[in-house]
Enzyme design. Structure first.
Site, PDB file in Angstrom:
ATOM      1  N   GLY A  10       0.738  -1.674  -0.035  1.00 17.46           N
ATOM      2  CA  GLY A  10      -0.059   0.077  -0.019  1.00 17.46           C
ATOM      3  C   GLY A  10       0.702   1.502  -0.158  1.00 17.46           C
ATOM      4  O   GLY A  10       2.417   1.627   0.390  1.00 17.46           O
ATOM      5  N   ASP A  31       0.468  -9.017   1.264  1.00 19.45           N
ATOM      6  CA  ASP A  31      -0.517  -8.389   0.978  1.00 19.45           C
ATOM      7  C   ASP A  31      -1.622  -9.315   0.182  1.00 19.45           C
ATOM      8  O   ASP A  31      -1.693  -9.601  -0.996  1.00 19.45           O
ATOM      9  CB  ASP A  31       0.126  -6.970   0.105  1.00 19.45           C
ATOM     10  N   ASN A  32      -2.571  -8.425  -0.419  1.00 20.85           N
ATOM     11  CA  ASN A  32      -3.739  -8.915  -0.723  1.00 20.85           C
ATOM     12  C   ASN A  32      -4.279  -7.464  -1.934  1.00 20.85           C
ATOM     13  O   ASN A  32      -4.815  -8.668  -2.855  1.00 20.85           O
ATOM     14  CB  ASN A  32      -4.915  -9.657  -0.125  1.00 20.85           C
ATOM     15  N   ASP A  56      -4.085 -12.883   2.433  1.00 17.97           N
ATOM     16  CA  ASP A  56      -5.268 -11.703   2.982  1.00 17.97           C
ATOM     17  C   ASP A  56      -5.016 -12.464   4.528  1.00 17.97           C
ATOM     18  O   ASP A  56      -4.557 -13.036   4.760  1.00 17.97           O
ATOM     19  CB  ASP A  56      -6.397 -12.714   2.523  1.00 17.97           C
ATOM     20  N   LEU A  63      -0.619 -16.771   6.626  1.00 16.24           N
ATOM     21  CA  LEU A  63       0.924 -16.110   6.716  1.00 16.24           C
ATOM     22  C   LEU A  63       1.862 -16.980   6.690  1.00 16.24           C
ATOM     23  O   LEU A  63       1.950 -17.739   6.696  1.00 16.24           O
ATOM     24  CB  LEU A  63       0.336 -15.828   8.404  1.00 16.24           C
ATOM     25  N   SER A  76      -5.461  -2.483   5.168  1.00  7.46           N
ATOM     26  CA  SER A  76      -6.206  -2.118   5.899  1.00  7.46           C
ATOM     27  C   SER A  76      -7.158  -0.803   4.540  1.00  7.46           C
ATOM     28  O   SER A  76      -6.432  -0.693   4.400  1.00  7.46           O
ATOM     29  CB  SER A  76      -6.795  -1.423   7.261  1.00  7.46           C
ATOM     30  N   ASN A 100      -4.681 -12.687  13.825  1.00  5.73           N
ATOM     31  CA  ASN A 100      -4.250 -14.305  13.458  1.00  5.73           C
ATOM     32  C   ASN A 100      -2.340 -13.332  13.796  1.00  5.73           C
ATOM     33  O   ASN A 100      -2.104 -13.445  13.476  1.00  5.73           O
ATOM     34  CB  ASN A 100      -4.424 -13.730  11.616  1.00  5.73           C
ATOM     35  N   TYR A 146     -14.741   1.256   9.302  1.00  8.57           N
ATOM     36  CA  TYR A 146     -13.947   1.505   9.148  1.00  8.57           C
ATOM     37  C   TYR A 146     -13.266   1.788  11.274  1.00  8.57           C
ATOM     38  O   TYR A 146     -12.789   1.397  11.452  1.00  8.57           O
ATOM     39  CB  TYR A 146     -13.432   2.535   8.251  1.00  8.57           C
TER      40      TYR A 146
HETATM   41  P1  NAD Z   1      -3.466   1.595   1.247  1.00  6.34           P
HETATM   42  O1  NAD Z   1      -4.503   1.513   0.355  1.00  6.34           O
HETATM   43  O2  NAD Z   1      -2.676   2.195   0.070  1.00  6.34           O
HETATM   44  O3  NAD Z   1      -2.932   0.129   1.964  1.00  6.34           O
HETATM   45  C1  NAD Z   1      -3.358  -0.160   2.783  1.00  6.34           C
HETATM   46  C2  NAD Z   1      -3.032  -1.996   2.031  1.00  6.34           C
HETATM   47  O4  NAD Z   1      -3.250  -3.123   2.863  1.00  6.34           O
HETATM   48  C3  NAD Z   1      -2.659  -2.349   0.480  1.00  6.34           C
HETATM   49  O5  NAD Z   1      -1.469  -2.708   0.124  1.00  6.34           O
HETATM   50  C4  NAD Z   1      -4.103  -3.417   0.915  1.00  6.34           C
HETATM   51  O6  NAD Z   1      -4.093  -4.359  -0.174  1.00  6.34           O
HETATM   52  C5  NAD Z   1      -3.606  -4.233   1.963  1.00  6.34           C
HETATM   53  N1  NAD Z   1      -4.553  -5.267   2.734  1.00  6.34           N
HETATM   54  C6  NAD Z   1      -6.404  -4.539   2.923  1.00  6.34           C
HETATM   55  N2  NAD Z   1      -6.857  -5.578   3.503  1.00  6.34           N
HETATM   56  C7  NAD Z   1      -6.031  -6.906   3.996  1.00  6.34           C
HETATM   57  C8  NAD Z   1      -5.402  -7.877   3.893  1.00  6.34           C
HETATM   58  N3  NAD Z   1      -6.843  -8.754   4.611  1.00  6.34           N
HETATM   59  N4  NAD Z   1      -4.928  -9.341   3.704  1.00  6.34           N
HETATM   60  C9  NAD Z   1      -3.073  -8.147   3.583  1.00  6.34           C
HETATM   61  N5  NAD Z   1      -3.514  -7.288   3.226  1.00  6.34           N
HETATM   62  C10 NAD Z   1      -4.580  -6.342   2.876  1.00  6.34           C
HETATM   63  O7  NAD Z   1      -3.671   2.847   2.595  1.00  6.34           O
HETATM   64  P2  NAD Z   1      -2.489   3.568   3.271  1.00  6.34           P
HETATM   65  O8  NAD Z   1      -3.080   4.900   3.217  1.00  6.34           O
HETATM   66  O9  NAD Z   1      -1.163   3.017   3.290  1.00  6.34           O
HETATM   67  O10 NAD Z   1      -3.029   3.246   5.202  1.00  6.34           O
HETATM   68  C11 NAD Z   1      -2.303   2.197   6.004  1.00  6.34           C
HETATM   69  C12 NAD Z   1      -2.371   2.175   7.350  1.00  6.34           C
HETATM   70  O11 NAD Z   1      -2.515   3.068   7.626  1.00  6.34           O
HETATM   71  C13 NAD Z   1      -4.131   1.216   7.288  1.00  6.34           C
HETATM   72  O12 NAD Z   1      -4.124   0.490   8.115  1.00  6.34           O
HETATM   73  C14 NAD Z   1      -4.690   2.384   7.384  1.00  6.34           C
HETATM   74  O13 NAD Z   1      -5.983   2.443   8.043  1.00  6.34           O
HETATM   75  C15 NAD Z   1      -3.843   3.293   8.120  1.00  6.34           C
HETATM   76  N6  NAD Z   1      -4.306   4.272   8.077  1.00  6.34           N
HETATM   77  C16 NAD Z   1      -3.973   5.437   6.909  1.00  6.34           C
HETATM   78  C17 NAD Z   1      -4.404   6.882   6.937  1.00  6.34           C
HETATM   79  C18 NAD Z   1      -3.742   8.073   5.328  1.00  6.34           C
HETATM   80  O14 NAD Z   1      -4.232   9.340   5.705  1.00  6.34           O
HETATM   81  N7  NAD Z   1      -3.408   7.484   4.827  1.00  6.34           N
HETATM   82  C19 NAD Z   1      -5.104   7.665   7.962  1.00  6.34           C
HETATM   83  C20 NAD Z   1      -4.934   6.839   8.967  1.00  6.34           C
HETATM   84  C21 NAD Z   1      -4.929   5.636   9.294  1.00  6.34           C
END
Ligand code: NAD
Ligand code: UDP
Length: 310
Positions: A10, A31-32, A56, A63, A76, A100, A146
């Site tokens: 992500g 990552d999924n 996932d 894992l 997420s 997990n 969320y």
């Molecule tokens: P993002 O969507 O780019 O990254 C999340 C990654 O998690 C993705 O690569 C997605 O494919 C992977 N993922 C989701 N569900 C999964 C699962 N069940 N199994 C395996 N992989 C899974 O989002 P981001 O902006 O990089 O956010 C990263 C983290 O930071 C998240 O937990 C998010 O809640 C938290 N967060 C981000 C922000 C922001 O402003 N970007 C703010 C608050 C919290």
């Protein structure tokens, strides 16, 4: 050290992976790709210290069966547009998926960090938000999948720490931006750049007087790692304190891109927080962390990235 980053494909996760590899750690990513992208890690294909597992975190079987020193759980979806499309998956990722990883941490004796969010404060009645604020969250609203998944994930983390001896860290991430955000992610920075760069009006939800405080991704990755390596097991806000209205952010992006098309005003989504600014006293005092990248500079870097997405 041997480190697992869940959600490492992500936006924030991939920057964290780069940072950890630069310090010669061995880094595995699981990552999924529900919202992540393989291209974010493409430059690491030949790196012997890096391995990518497709799977996932909700599925124990997927894992990696390795022994880790550190586990970062950033997995997420995080954009409000995903809250409508994959709400159940988001709830399961923050609950079953995090469970997990906590069990994996327990089995390995790893230290685990949970990526929580400013959303645990909901539509806050206190501004700026200190970690001691319990929040104002609607558990049945549009954002509940969320917000409540993250609140549950925090509770799970605390209880594994207290009763199962798992060494944990919790970061509450505030709005973060930078290169590698998905251009069609739906969040405000990708939307505004993708609109401004092609001369369209920027879509302002509501009257644009709601505020956010934008943290550049390099500051965020540094804050997350600093927290992981600290001895602080309380939740810590990481974010920038420069609070701006959405209209101010829109005007800054139009200024940077040279766009002067009038804004397009649209309905404000349900439970959209009216204000948001982190109180970062804890991060400053306990971690010695503070943001370094000025919003104009960070947005310029981000603009160069979005130009390559057109
Ligand atoms: P993002 O969507 O780019 O990254 C999340 C990654 O998690 C993705 O690569 C997605 O494919 C992977 N993922 C989701 N569900 C999964 C699962 N069940 N199994 C395996 N992989 C899974 O989002 P981001 O902006 O990089 O956010 C990263 C983290 O930071 C998240 O937990 C998010 O809640 C938290 N967060 C981000 C922000 C922001 O402003 N970007 C703010 C608050 C919290
Ligand atoms: N927003 C907006 N126009 C957009 C996208 C978002 O006005 O095209 C607003 C949104 O209503 C919210 C703020 O920008 O008030 C930040 O939204 P984002 O989805 O980036 O994240 P949030 O902080 O709400 O989780």
């Amino acid at each position: 050290m041997k480190i697992l980053v869940a959600g490492g494909a992500g936006f924030i996760g991939s920057h964290l992976v780069d940072r950890l590899l630069a310090q010669d750690h061995h880094v595995d990513v699981i990552d999924n790709f529900v919202t992540g992208q393989k291209i974010n890690l493409k430059h690491l294909a030949d790196n012997e210290n890096f391995e990518l597992f497709s799977g996932d975190i909700c599925n124990l079987e997927s894992l990696p069966r390795e022994k880790y020193d550190r586990i970062y759980n950033l997995a997420s979806p995080a954009s409000p547009i995903d809250f409508k499309k994959i709400s159940i998956e988001i709830l399961l990722t923050g609950s079953q998926g995090h469970l997990n990883l906590l069990q994996l941490a327990e089995n390995c004796g790893a230290r685990i960090l949970f990526a929580s969010t400013s959303e645990v404060y909901g539509d806050p009645l206190v501004n700026p938000q200190p970690e001691t604020y319990y929040g104002n969250v609607n558990c049945r609203g549009e954002r509940a999948c969320y917000d409540e998944a993250k609140r549950f994930g925090e509770a799970l983390t605390v209880n594994f720490q207290k009763y199962r001896g798992v060494n944990s860290r919790t970061v509450r991430i505030f709005n973060t931006y930078g290169p590698r955000m998905r251009p069609n992610d739906g969040r405000v920075i990708p939307n505004f750049f993708m609109q401004a760069l092609v001369g369209q009006g920027l879509t302002i939800y509501g009257n644009g007087q709601q505020t956010r405080s934008l943290c550049y991704v390099s500051d965020m990755a540094r804050g997350i790692e600093t927290l992981m390596e600290s001895d602080v097991d309380q939740p810590v806000n990481i974010g920038n304190t420069h609070e701006m209205t959405i209209l101010e952010i829109a005007d800054l992006i139009n200024d940077l891109t040279g766009n002067n098309t009038p804004h397009i005003f649209q309905d404000l989504p349900e439970n959209d927080p009216k204000v948001r600014q982190p109180d970062i006293s804890r991060a400053k005092n306990l971690l010695g962390w503070r943001p370094q990248v000025d919003v104009r500079e960070g947005l310029k870097e981000t603009m160069e990235f979005f130009k390559t997405c057109l």
